[in-house]
Write an enzyme that holds these catalytic residues in place. Sequence first.
Site, short mmCIF file in Angstrom:
data_model
loop_
_atom_site.label_atom_id
_atom_site.label_comp_id
_atom_site.label_asym_id
_atom_site.label_seq_id
_atom_site.Cartn_x
_atom_site.Cartn_y
_atom_site.Cartn_z
N ASP A 72 34.29 28.98 27.99
CA ASP A 72 35.12 29.75 27.03
C ASP A 72 35.29 29.28 25.73
O ASP A 72 35.29 30.16 24.76
CB ASP A 72 36.74 29.86 27.49
CG ASP A 72 37.33 28.44 27.25
OD1 ASP A 72 36.80 27.33 27.92
OD2 ASP A 72 38.25 28.46 26.83
N ASP A 75 34.61 23.33 25.58
CA ASP A 75 34.55 22.45 26.74
C ASP A 75 33.80 22.98 27.89
O ASP A 75 33.01 24.04 27.68
CB ASP A 75 36.25 22.51 27.30
CG ASP A 75 36.72 23.98 27.64
OD1 ASP A 75 36.10 24.80 27.59
OD2 ASP A 75 38.06 23.85 27.55
N TYR A 225 45.69 28.76 29.71
CA TYR A 225 45.40 30.30 29.61
C TYR A 225 46.73 30.64 30.47
O TYR A 225 46.55 31.70 31.54
CB TYR A 225 44.26 30.68 30.15
CG TYR A 225 43.24 30.38 28.99
CD1 TYR A 225 42.97 31.17 27.86
CD2 TYR A 225 42.09 29.45 29.23
CE1 TYR A 225 42.10 30.83 26.93
CE2 TYR A 225 41.46 29.05 28.30
CZ TYR A 225 41.20 30.11 27.19
OH TYR A 225 40.22 29.62 26.22
N GLU A 467 37.38 24.76 16.70
CA GLU A 467 36.78 25.12 17.99
C GLU A 467 36.40 26.68 17.83
O GLU A 467 37.23 27.37 17.60
CB GLU A 467 37.69 24.66 19.05
CG GLU A 467 37.25 25.17 20.50
CD GLU A 467 38.02 24.60 21.40
OE1 GLU A 467 37.49 24.28 22.69
OE2 GLU A 467 39.07 24.36 21.28
#
Length: 487
Positions: A72, A75, A225, A467
């Site tokens: 995603d 990571d 999430y 990120e």
Amino acid sequence: MLILGWMTMALVATAEKVAPPKYGEALRKSILFFEGQRSGKLPTNQRLTWRKDSALTDGSDMGVDLVGGYYDAGDNVKFNFPMAFSTTMLAWSVIEFGKSMTTSDTSHALDAIKWSTDYFLKATSQPDVVFAQVGEPNSDHNCWQRPEDMDTPRTTFAVTKDSPGSEVSAEIAAALAASSMVFKHVDPAYSKLLLQRAFKVFEFADRYQGSYNDGTMGQWVCPFYCDYSGYQDELIWGAAWLYKATGSSLYWNYVNNNFNNLVGPNNAGIFAEFGWDTKHAGINVLVSKFILEMNLKPSPFVPYADYFVCNMLPESSDNTIEYSPGGLIFRPGGCNMQHTTALSFLLLTYSRYLKSAKRVIHCGNIVVTPSRLVHFARAQVDYILGKNPMNISYMVGFGKKYPNRIHHRASSLPSIDQHPQHIQCKDGTPYFISNDSNPNKLIGAVVGGPDIKDSFADYRQDATHSEPTTYVNAPLVGLLAYFKGNP
């Protein structure tokens, strides 16, 4: 009344004048980014060659093949909920703005979509089961490791009829339905396969209703999430996409009969939200197209879509959105650029529907034209690409100045070509805390962006701002395609 067409934003960027961005170059790079996020066995035409095969045994703990899909963000976990949303938005980008793409752009965009849909076909291959995640996020986040090296648990998590997850299942159904439209003319057999699977997955999501927050997956998806807005929006979103793909009254009736499930005394403002968690504004914009084209009764979808616009624009008395001094949309929480790209995509898309219907929007005493929404979206895209107070592009590899120390394991660690030895869990920590530039450029990655004062530190340890994520880039693909064709 004040009529606003091509006007300067109330919040004007203080950046120096710069040449218009090269939207075509940015589009190519925004699509290329997805190749850096690939999990699984990489194809021979992989362009970001510093990435290698990874996670080749995913799903084996459950006796299934779950190799493939996307990581995603920075990571090495495969979270299927945001992955599915990213896929839906990539498909919508091609559906809505594909005519502005070159043959090469379209081919690579379809490759990016298919990398995901191939994976989702695997994740939904068993009856009454949807595989929803691969990898344990806590152990993964405890390591700074290349995906090619990871030795953290690759645990498979699923939602079932006894432990449902309607949000992730319905979003996968939406992704499959939207993608079926993309492949309808280029690969009819594959398109039919995607649509047939979308039917089954949506039926599962609707029949066994519940949030994956509350089941066995809760401790593994939260707080990363968590579904904070409930799962009813994903069910209606999924049905709306199935209607768009099929024209079936079954799904149109579902959307209309269940819309009241989204309406409550405390959630009026949520109709101005859109992203991997909350689909409300997206539902209203998507459904408004059908209503305006068929000249149906506009309530409630068109008024809510108009309300979304009035909530967004800084000159509107109904505005609820914060902006940085340089004019960037700013929402609370992590990774602000996800809001910038998703909300701008909706405004640009709605402008097309309004123009086709010869409509304007009334926000108090202000009349908002479709061209105003185009101008607004362009200003947000231009900010991302470098027209901002810091004169920095927030897309890696685009422009003269861009982030070099992004929060991304594979990008920040030496590639296997340069360092073939295995890097253990904690052996990557020196690279994480280093002030050196990342050795591998994740071309096209758009990071979380500046703070509300337009300041950006380019600091790897600051994941909120440095990120990248797939759901930042996916709607940006559509935006860039439009502005490439309409410079």
